[in-house]
Design a protein around this motif. Structure first.
Motif, PDB file in Angstrom:
ATOM      1  N   PHE A 194       0.823  -1.210   0.000  1.00 35.98           N
ATOM      2  CA  PHE A 194       0.000   0.000   0.000  1.00 35.98           C
ATOM      3  C   PHE A 194       0.855   1.257   0.000  1.00 35.98           C
ATOM      4  N   TYR A 195       2.183   1.075  -0.003  1.00 35.63           N
ATOM      5  CA  TYR A 195       3.104   2.198   0.144  1.00 35.63           C
ATOM      6  C   TYR A 195       4.041   2.262  -1.063  1.00 35.63           C
ATOM      7  N   PRO A 196       3.676   2.992  -2.118  1.00 31.12           N
ATOM      8  CA  PRO A 196       4.466   3.004  -3.353  1.00 31.12           C
ATOM      9  C   PRO A 196       5.758   3.809  -3.272  1.00 31.12           C
ATOM     10  N   TYR A 197       6.182   4.121  -2.045  1.00 38.16           N
ATOM     11  CA  TYR A 197       7.460   4.808  -1.845  1.00 38.16           C
ATOM     12  C   TYR A 197       8.533   3.856  -1.297  1.00 38.16           C
ATOM     13  N   GLU A 198       8.231   2.571  -1.196  1.00 35.94           N
ATOM     14  CA  GLU A 198       9.202   1.620  -0.657  1.00 35.94           C
ATOM     15  C   GLU A 198      10.273   1.302  -1.691  1.00 35.94           C
ATOM     16  N   LEU A 199      11.464   0.937  -1.195  1.00 36.13           N
ATOM     17  CA  LEU A 199      12.617   0.689  -2.063  1.00 36.13           C
ATOM     18  C   LEU A 199      12.342  -0.396  -3.096  1.00 36.13           C
ATOM     19  N   ASP A 200      11.605  -1.444  -2.717  1.00 40.44           N
ATOM     20  CA  ASP A 200      11.381  -2.576  -3.620  1.00 40.44           C
ATOM     21  C   ASP A 200      10.715  -2.163  -4.931  1.00 40.44           C
ATOM     22  N   PHE A 201       9.974  -1.063  -4.933  1.00 39.75           N
ATOM     23  CA  PHE A 201       9.315  -0.596  -6.151  1.00 39.75           C
ATOM     24  C   PHE A 201      10.323  -0.202  -7.233  1.00 39.75           C
ATOM     25  N   PHE A 202      11.592   0.018  -6.839  1.00 43.78           N
ATOM     26  CA  PHE A 202      12.578   0.573  -7.771  1.00 43.78           C
ATOM     27  C   PHE A 202      13.778  -0.349  -8.017  1.00 43.78           C
ATOM     28  N   THR A 230     -13.448   4.105   1.119  1.00 48.04           N
ATOM     29  CA  THR A 230     -12.823   5.159   1.904  1.00 48.04           C
ATOM     30  C   THR A 230     -11.384   5.334   1.447  1.00 48.04           C
ATOM     31  N   THR A 231     -10.967   6.574   1.207  1.00 47.82           N
ATOM     32  CA  THR A 231      -9.590   6.840   0.824  1.00 47.82           C
ATOM     33  C   THR A 231      -8.715   6.914   2.064  1.00 47.82           C
ATOM     34  N   LEU A 232      -7.719   6.040   2.126  1.00 46.55           N
ATOM     35  CA  LEU A 232      -6.796   6.013   3.259  1.00 46.55           C
ATOM     36  C   LEU A 232      -5.555   6.877   3.004  1.00 46.55           C
ATOM     37  N   SER A 233      -5.051   6.851   1.762  1.00 44.56           N
ATOM     38  CA  SER A 233      -3.863   7.637   1.426  1.00 44.56           C
ATOM     39  C   SER A 233      -3.907   8.031  -0.044  1.00 44.56           C
ATOM     40  N   GLU A 234      -3.318   9.181  -0.328  1.00 40.98           N
ATOM     41  CA  GLU A 234      -3.147   9.638  -1.704  1.00 40.98           C
ATOM     42  C   GLU A 234      -1.674   9.962  -1.923  1.00 40.98           C
ATOM     43  N   TYR A 235      -1.195   9.629  -3.128  1.00 37.15           N
ATOM     44  CA  TYR A 235       0.207   9.850  -3.470  1.00 37.15           C
ATOM     45  C   TYR A 235       0.298  10.539  -4.828  1.00 37.15           C
ATOM     46  N   LYS A 252       4.729  12.511  -2.864  1.00 35.23           N
ATOM     47  CA  LYS A 252       4.080  13.235  -1.777  1.00 35.23           C
ATOM     48  C   LYS A 252       2.907  12.410  -1.263  1.00 35.23           C
ATOM     49  N   GLU A 253       2.898  12.210   0.040  1.00 32.49           N
ATOM     50  CA  GLU A 253       1.889  11.379   0.690  1.00 32.49           C
ATOM     51  C   GLU A 253       0.949  12.234   1.524  1.00 32.49           C
ATOM     52  N   ASN A 254      -0.342  12.037   1.308  1.00 35.28           N
ATOM     53  CA  ASN A 254      -1.374  12.658   2.143  1.00 35.28           C
ATOM     54  C   ASN A 254      -2.237  11.527   2.675  1.00 35.28           C
ATOM     55  N   SER A 255      -2.052  11.184   3.952  1.00 41.84           N
ATOM     56  CA  SER A 255      -2.597   9.930   4.468  1.00 41.84           C
ATOM     57  C   SER A 255      -3.326  10.125   5.786  1.00 41.84           C
ATOM     58  N   THR A 256      -4.444   9.420   5.924  1.00 42.85           N
ATOM     59  CA  THR A 256      -5.129   9.377   7.215  1.00 42.85           C
ATOM     60  C   THR A 256      -4.429   8.425   8.165  1.00 42.85           C
ATOM     61  N   VAL A 257      -3.527   7.625   7.623  1.00 45.75           N
ATOM     62  CA  VAL A 257      -2.798   6.637   8.426  1.00 45.75           C
ATOM     63  C   VAL A 257      -1.463   7.204   8.901  1.00 45.75           C
ATOM     64  N   GLY A 259      -0.194  10.512   7.912  1.00 47.10           N
ATOM     65  CA  GLY A 259      -0.070  11.954   7.842  1.00 47.10           C
ATOM     66  C   GLY A 259       0.500  12.405   6.505  1.00 47.10           C
ATOM     67  N   GLN A 260       1.107  13.589   6.487  1.00 48.49           N
ATOM     68  CA  GLN A 260       1.692  14.142   5.268  1.00 48.49           C
ATOM     69  C   GLN A 260       3.207  13.967   5.295  1.00 48.49           C
ATOM     70  N   ASN A 261       3.720  13.380   4.233  1.00 44.61           N
ATOM     71  CA  ASN A 261       5.151  13.116   4.139  1.00 44.61           C
ATOM     72  C   ASN A 261       5.616  13.303   2.708  1.00 44.61           C
ATOM     73  N   VAL A 262       6.918  13.551   2.560  1.00 49.85           N
ATOM     74  CA  VAL A 262       7.526  13.677   1.242  1.00 49.85           C
ATOM     75  C   VAL A 262       8.689  12.703   1.160  1.00 49.85           C
ATOM     76  N   TYR A 263       8.636  11.823   0.164  1.00 50.01           N
ATOM     77  CA  TYR A 263       9.706  10.849  -0.068  1.00 50.01           C
ATOM     78  C   TYR A 263      10.417  11.217  -1.368  1.00 50.01           C
ATOM     79  N   LYS A 264      11.735  11.193  -1.327  1.00 48.60           N
ATOM     80  CA  LYS A 264      12.484  11.500  -2.539  1.00 48.60           C
ATOM     81  C   LYS A 264      13.517  10.410  -2.798  1.00 48.60           C
ATOM     82  N   TYR A 265      13.557   9.967  -4.050  1.00 49.53           N
ATOM     83  CA  TYR A 265      14.549   8.984  -4.489  1.00 49.53           C
ATOM     84  C   TYR A 265      15.451   9.632  -5.531  1.00 49.53           C
TER      85      TYR A 265
END
Length: 275
Positions: A194-202, A230-235, A252-257, A259-265
């Motif tokens: 559910f987290y498309p910012y994880e290392l394995d995606f790349f 229900t929307t839990l997170s938007e990226y 950029k993550e906007n999540s009810t789980v 919160g708001q975070n920014v991931y950069k690769y």
């Protein structure tokens, strides 16, 4: 007449030689060799990748933990050099796609090495579309408790892009794509997370799971679809380029789980010169 013909041949060869020598040298990104990730500007992961002479992954180093890959007769093995056994074993089908993945561990009671999780993958028109999980839990009295989760992970493909990942019956991640083509040397793949910012995606092992996406994702939504949607997170995804190749992606993550975070690769490549 012969004299003019000889002069013509000499002129042609001279022009060809000049053309070749005057062609500018241009560097282009080749294979992905380094990935650096940040969360809210804080360093999270540094991964380096080296390859063998066949262009296959040889060594993957993640934050100082080194994993070595070896290949034989339709099998791929991944060994943590700090460990004592093969961590992962991949089995390939006749189309050179990963058909099965075995995750191994040490039995806390007997000390034996056993298969902890076994994933079986299905493909449709060379795109990954399903996975089944079988788990093995060691028991104190001996033997293993075996459980099977049929169709645990499902993927939908539209217009040559994976547009939805579904976990079970109530969780899904929906992806939206633009028109920008995904570069061949950029190994992003929609995975069972559910987290498309994880290392394995790349990671480059993704090339072995069938055809890659045609385009780059622009947005993703993690949804709980039961009993109501229900929307839990938007990226959102933003990319930086060098020529046709991606040097960074900001998610950029906007999540009810979470919160708001920014991931950069940041991505680095080995270079070769076109001559």
């Amino acid at each position: 007449m012969k004299h003019y013909f000889v002069l013509l041949i000499i002129t042609v060869f001279t022009l060809q030689a000049c053309s070749k020598s005057e062609k500018p040298e241009t560097t282009i990104p080749n294979k992905l060799t380094k990935i650096t990730s940040y969360k809210n500007d804080n360093l999270q992961t540094t991964a380096t990748i080296s390859y063998n002479t066949d262009g296959e992954i040889a060594i993957l180093n993640i934050n100082g933990n080194e994993y070595r890959y070896s290949y034989e007769d339709g099998l791929i093995f991944m060994l943590n050099v700090n460990g004592e056994y093969v961590d992962l074993k991949y089995s390939l089908d006749n189309y050179n796609q990963i058909a099965k993945k075995e995750e191994r561990a040490r039995n806390e009671y007997s000390g034996d090495i056993y298969v902890k999780n076994e994933y079986t993958y299905g493909y449709r028109r060379y795109y990954l579309n399903a996975a089944t999980l079988k788990t093995f839990t060691p028991m104190k009295e001996g033997g293993y408790e075996e459980r099977t989760f049929d169709a645990l992970d499902n993927y939908e493909v539209s217009d040559e892009n994976t547009t939805k990942y579904t976990y079970g019956v109530d969780q899904e991640v929906v992806y939206t794509y633009g028109n920008t083509l995904q570069p061949e040397n950029f190994p992003f793949r929609v995975l069972n997370s559910f987290y498309p910012y994880e290392l394995d995606f790349f990671l480059p092992i993704n090339y072995w799971f069938g055809k890659m996406n045609k385009n780059l994702p622009e947005k993703a939504q993690w949804l709980n679809v039961l009993p109501t949607t229900t929307t839990l997170s938007e990226y959102t995804f933003e990319y930086s380029y060098m020529g046709d190749y991606i040097t960074s992606v900001t998610i950029k993550e906007n999540s009810t789980v979470a919160g708001q975070n920014v991931y950069k690769y940041n991505f680095e490549y080995n270079y070769q010169v076109n001559k």
